[in-house]
Design an enzyme around this catalytic site. Structure first.
Site, short mmCIF file in Angstrom:
data_model
loop_
_atom_site.label_atom_id
_atom_site.label_comp_id
_atom_site.label_asym_id
_atom_site.label_seq_id
_atom_site.Cartn_x
_atom_site.Cartn_y
_atom_site.Cartn_z
N PHE A 8 0.83 -1.20 0.00
CA PHE A 8 0.00 0.00 0.00
C PHE A 8 0.86 1.26 0.00
CE2 PHE A 8 -3.07 -2.95 1.92
CZ PHE A 8 -4.26 -2.58 1.29
N ASP A 9 0.55 2.18 -0.89
CA ASP A 9 1.01 3.55 -0.73
C ASP A 9 0.32 4.11 0.52
OD1 ASP A 9 2.04 6.20 -1.50
OD2 ASP A 9 -0.05 6.62 -2.01
N LYS A 10 0.86 5.19 1.07
CA LYS A 10 0.28 5.76 2.31
C LYS A 10 -0.56 7.00 2.02
CE LYS A 10 3.23 7.74 5.09
NZ LYS A 10 2.88 9.20 5.03
N ASP A 168 -2.56 5.81 -5.49
CA ASP A 168 -3.55 6.83 -5.82
C ASP A 168 -3.09 7.80 -6.89
OD1 ASP A 168 -2.89 9.79 -4.34
OD2 ASP A 168 -1.76 8.07 -3.65
#
Length: 215
Positions: A8-10, A168
């Site tokens: 996951f990106d944050k 995102d």
């Protein structure tokens, strides 16, 4: 069959902070004396340090003091976060809890420093869900180069094809796709254009939709 790991990106993916980074970049260039357009500020999302420095010089000229601009950005960002706090993206906690319960390994791959990521995730009670945090600052090139995702896969002992990457922003998507991860985009501030769309395994509207896709 072994479950894939999820990377996951944050910012902008799990926590709703990209809007604050955008505001801070706009304010920083304004205060520096070289205002930029909204679409130019958006290109800084998840952009690794050497790439960000080069891009700032493209915008403002070769003598641009990117360190001064970054200092202003950090000051504005800190004030925004102090005033408004850190909010989770929709379904973040529920999705992470469900995937953890189902036995998925999960890691963070972020442009932030590891210490900052740990501090932020601890404050919002998300740290427990992750097996590792990989900071792009530990590799020579941050996003959109694939280095941080390749390094994350090496640390987890997996081939990139055995992982899903959730991003995102275009720079994040390009990094994950370049490493060979199955890349899912949950757009935050902008939708993917044709070039980015071609890199995607899937586009989801939110984290709940991603969990449904995975499960």
């Amino acid at each position: 069959m072994t479950k894939p790991a999820i990377l996951f990106d944050k910012d902008g993916t799990l926590i709703d902070t990209e809007k604050h980074y955008f505001t801070a970049w706009m304010a920083a260039f304004e205060e520096y004396g070289h205002p930029i357009k909204a679409e130019e500020a958006l290109r800084f999302r998840s952009l690794g340090k050497p790439f960000a420095e080069g891009y700032a010089r493209e915008l403002c000229g070769p003598e641009t003091d990117i360190q001064k601009i970054r200092q202003i950005r950090n000051r504005v960002l800190s004030a925004l976060l102090e005033e408004q706090g850190v909010e989770l993206k929709p379904y973040a906690r529920e999705t992470l809890a469900l995937l953890k319960e189902r036995g998925y390994r999960m890691a963070i791959v972020t442009a932030s420093a590891r210490e900052r990521a740990e501090e932020e995730l601890t404050k919002i009670d998300l740290l427990e869900y992750f097996d590792d945090i990989i900071s792009a600052k530990t590799v020579s090139r941050g996003k959109p180069a694939p280095d941080c995702y390749r390094y994350a896969c090496e640390k987890l002992g997996l081939e990139p094809s055995e992982t899903f990457a959730v991003e995102d922003s275009p720079n994040g998507v390009e990094a994950a796709w370049g490493a060979g991860c199955k890349t899912v985009m949950i757009p935050d501030l902008t939708e993917p254009g044709d070039r980015i769309q071609a890199m995607l395994y899937a586009r989801c509207s939110n984290l709940k939709e991603f969990a449904e896709l995975l499960l």
